[in-house]
Design a protein around this motif. Structure first.
Motif, PDB file in Angstrom:
ATOM      1  N   GLN A   1       0.832  -1.205   0.000  1.00 37.93           N
ATOM      2  CA  GLN A   1       0.000   0.000   0.000  1.00 37.93           C
ATOM      3  C   GLN A   1       0.868   1.257   0.000  1.00 37.93           C
ATOM      4  O   GLN A   1       0.597   2.211  -0.746  1.00 37.93           O
ATOM      5  CB  GLN A   1      -0.914  -0.004   1.224  1.00 37.93           C
ATOM      6  CG  GLN A   1      -1.903   1.141   1.279  1.00 37.93           C
ATOM      7  CD  GLN A   1      -2.757   1.080   2.528  1.00 37.93           C
ATOM      8  OE1 GLN A   1      -2.245   1.042   3.651  1.00 37.93           O
ATOM      9  NE2 GLN A   1      -4.066   1.039   2.338  1.00 37.93           N
TER      10      GLN A   1
ATOM     11  N   ARG B   1       1.101   4.069  -2.896  1.00 39.41           N
ATOM     12  CA  ARG B   1       0.856   5.481  -2.564  1.00 39.41           C
ATOM     13  C   ARG B   1       2.048   6.339  -3.004  1.00 39.41           C
ATOM     14  O   ARG B   1       1.875   7.412  -3.613  1.00 39.41           O
ATOM     15  CB  ARG B   1       0.622   5.628  -1.062  1.00 39.41           C
ATOM     16  CG  ARG B   1       0.415   7.062  -0.562  1.00 39.41           C
ATOM     17  CD  ARG B   1      -0.853   7.678  -1.131  1.00 39.41           C
ATOM     18  NE  ARG B   1      -1.104   8.988  -0.576  1.00 39.41           N
ATOM     19  CZ  ARG B   1      -1.954   9.241   0.418  1.00 39.41           C
ATOM     20  NH1 ARG B   1      -2.636   8.237   0.967  1.00 39.41           N
ATOM     21  NH2 ARG B   1      -2.138  10.450   0.866  1.00 39.41           N
TER      22      ARG B   1
ATOM     23  N   THR C   1       2.097   6.770  -6.766  1.00 38.42           N
ATOM     24  CA  THR C   1       1.090   7.746  -7.197  1.00 38.42           C
ATOM     25  C   THR C   1       1.570   9.172  -6.955  1.00 38.42           C
ATOM     26  O   THR C   1       1.444  10.040  -7.832  1.00 38.42           O
ATOM     27  CB  THR C   1      -0.241   7.497  -6.452  1.00 38.42           C
ATOM     28  OG1 THR C   1      -0.653   6.154  -6.662  1.00 38.42           O
ATOM     29  CG2 THR C   1      -1.322   8.441  -6.944  1.00 38.42           C
TER      30      THR C   1
ATOM     31  N   GLN D   1      -4.936   3.366  -4.539  1.00 44.50           N
ATOM     32  CA  GLN D   1      -3.956   4.451  -4.492  1.00 44.50           C
ATOM     33  C   GLN D   1      -3.798   5.103  -5.863  1.00 44.50           C
ATOM     34  O   GLN D   1      -3.744   6.329  -5.972  1.00 44.50           O
ATOM     35  CB  GLN D   1      -2.609   3.920  -3.991  1.00 44.50           C
ATOM     36  CG  GLN D   1      -2.642   3.411  -2.557  1.00 44.50           C
ATOM     37  CD  GLN D   1      -3.145   4.443  -1.576  1.00 44.50           C
ATOM     38  OE1 GLN D   1      -2.772   5.622  -1.635  1.00 44.50           O
ATOM     39  NE2 GLN D   1      -4.010   4.033  -0.667  1.00 44.50           N
TER      40      GLN D   1
ATOM     41  N   ARG E   1      -6.221   7.881  -7.024  1.00 41.47           N
ATOM     42  CA  ARG E   1      -6.095   9.248  -6.523  1.00 41.47           C
ATOM     43  C   ARG E   1      -5.632  10.216  -7.615  1.00 41.47           C
ATOM     44  O   ARG E   1      -5.830  11.424  -7.495  1.00 41.47           O
ATOM     45  CB  ARG E   1      -5.108   9.290  -5.357  1.00 41.47           C
ATOM     46  CG  ARG E   1      -5.532   8.480  -4.141  1.00 41.47           C
ATOM     47  CD  ARG E   1      -4.433   8.439  -3.083  1.00 41.47           C
ATOM     48  NE  ARG E   1      -4.148   9.751  -2.556  1.00 41.47           N
ATOM     49  CZ  ARG E   1      -4.747  10.295  -1.500  1.00 41.47           C
ATOM     50  NH1 ARG E   1      -5.692   9.607  -0.862  1.00 41.47           N
ATOM     51  NH2 ARG E   1      -4.428  11.491  -1.076  1.00 41.47           N
TER      52      ARG E   1
ATOM     53  N   GLY F   1     -10.416   5.574  -4.088  1.00 38.96           N
ATOM     54  CA  GLY F   1      -9.197   6.362  -3.975  1.00 38.96           C
ATOM     55  C   GLY F   1      -9.406   7.804  -4.399  1.00 38.96           C
ATOM     56  O   GLY F   1      -8.927   8.737  -3.744  1.00 38.96           O
TER      57      GLY F   1
ATOM     58  N   ARG G   1      -9.118  11.240  -2.037  1.00 39.82           N
ATOM     59  CA  ARG G   1      -8.307  12.431  -2.324  1.00 39.82           C
ATOM     60  C   ARG G   1      -9.173  13.685  -2.340  1.00 39.82           C
ATOM     61  O   ARG G   1      -8.750  14.742  -1.839  1.00 39.82           O
ATOM     62  CB  ARG G   1      -7.584  12.272  -3.658  1.00 39.82           C
ATOM     63  CG  ARG G   1      -6.607  13.426  -3.909  1.00 39.82           C
ATOM     64  CD  ARG G   1      -5.896  13.313  -5.228  1.00 39.82           C
ATOM     65  NE  ARG G   1      -4.976  14.433  -5.426  1.00 39.82           N
ATOM     66  CZ  ARG G   1      -4.504  14.809  -6.596  1.00 39.82           C
ATOM     67  NH1 ARG G   1      -4.841  14.127  -7.702  1.00 39.82           N
ATOM     68  NH2 ARG G   1      -3.690  15.840  -6.696  1.00 39.82           N
TER      69      ARG G   1
END
Length: 382
Positions: free
Chosen positions: A13, A17, A20, A79, A82, A249, A253
């Motif tokens: 995860q 993240r 991204t 993720q 986002r 996701g 955000r």
């Protein structure tokens, strides 16, 4: 049921993240302003996918993929969701029906697609056929040692960068003989009709392609003749779950950005986060995301068509509401394309349409209720 993440999943995860934030989000404004990425940015992002080990996360390792299970894919796709500009499509995920390919087909299509050397596009939708594949008019007829394909496909997502198609057609025009064919883009008779412009910005395009007397070998059939409906259904199920992940996701955000903005934006002498009207919008956003995420993270233990439909329905509809509230909280700035919340609001709209509209998902859920009752939806945990 304990769905707490293992240390390995938590690390995954965090990697997703970081990818991204470090790779995808910095490309958002370029994608928005230029309706796509420059060749240099595309090449750099592609290499970043390989370096991060995020290519073909949905395929088995022996087939060249990363072998992630459904939960791991959800962790990652949430993720990636986002990012605006559909930049989540940069990390390629070859269509899951390719797992049914023969050894020779895998060598020609799946293995290089997993490595990023080739790219596929699934061609299903037509002018008169969308959520109901039985209405497809693209035909395949046997002619000696070849199949001849005729038809026109709309909304072929990533068709501009793909070099082969998974083409859903009906043998002899019979919906009972729905079949998926592997078709190279450079085959004689494959023609780009046009590339429509859409409301959202997408890192790739959704062209319309015509297949006019395209001749392919007998070995172009994926799976078996007549197995096309099941293969396409498998693709829909996977895509609906991943849409659920990405929209959660995106909604998260939107909430993060809205909360930060509301804390900093001062009106009438105080931050607007303290105004009850804004506070209630934020509270509703948070509660709705929590509910949608609970559904999403349950499905790896109970994957099915009816539950995938419920996940897509609830997550995409929730994300739409959250994004709309985010724009409202941002006020005039929320209507500026340079703001991520505006892009999320505009781009999330399609998630209630593609891979089966919200109305189609409700029909699938309703059919499950009529045939088997409500246990799938209300009988868990058990």
């Amino acid at each position: 049921m304990d769905i707490r993440l293992t240390p390995e999943d938590l690390e995954l995860q965090e990697r997703a993240r970081d990818f991204t934030e470090r790779v995808l989000i910095p490309l958002e404004l370029e994608c928005e302003e230029h309706d796509g990425l420059s060749p240099e940015s595309s090449a750099s992002a592609k290499q970043a996918v390989l370096d991060a080990g995020f290519n073909a996360i949905n395929h088995a390792e022996p087939d060249g993929g990363r072998g992630f299970d459904v939960l791991q894919q959800i962790i990652v796709e949430e993720q990636w969701g986002r990012a605006t500009g559909a930049l989540w499509d940069i990390p390629w995920r070859p269509s899951i029906p390719l797992a049914n390919a023969t050894a020779e087909q895998k060598e020609r299509y799946l293995l290089p697609a997993c490595r990023g050397e080739r790219r596929d596009a699934y061609a299903i939708t037509e002018e008169h056929a969308g959520s109901d594949p039985s209405m497809v008019r693209t035909t395949a007829r046997r002619d000696g040692d070849a199949w001849v394909l005729d038809g026109t496909k709309w909304h072929v997502t990533s068709g501009d960068v793909a070099d082969f198609f998974l083409l859903h057609a009906h043998v002899d025009g019979d919906p009972a003989k729905a079949t998926v064919f592997l078709v190279d883009k450079d085959q004689p008779g494959v023609r780009l009709v046009r590339t429509p412009k859409y409301s959202h910005t997408f890192v790739f395009e959704h062209p319309i392609f015509a297949f006019e007397g395209v001749r392919v070998g007998l070995d172009a059939v994926l799976g078996e003749v007549g197995a096309g409906y099941e293969l396409t259904k498998d693709w829909f199920v996977e895509e609906r779950i991943m849409i659920g992940a990405r929209t959660v996701g995106a909604a998260t955000r939107a909430l993060d950005l809205s909360l930060d903005f509301a804390k900093e934006r001062v009106q009438f002498g105080e931050p607007i986060v303290g105004f009850q009207a804004v506070e209630f919008m934020l509270a509703d956003m948070a509660a709705q995301i929590m509910a949608a995420k609970s559904m999403l993270w349950d499905i790896p233990w109970r994957p099915s068509i009816p539950l995938a439909s419920a996940v897509k329905l609830v997550c995409s509809e929730t994300a739409g509401r959250v994004a709309d509230a985010a724009v409202q909280i941002h006020g005039g700035r929320g209507y500026m394309r340079e703001q991520p919340v505006e892009r999320l609001w505009r781009e999330l709209r399609v998630d209630r349409i593609w891979e089966g509209t919200s109305e189609i998902q409700r029909m699938i859920i309703g059919n499950e209720l009529r045939k088997r009752g409500d246990g799938a939806y209300t009988g868990w945990p058990s």
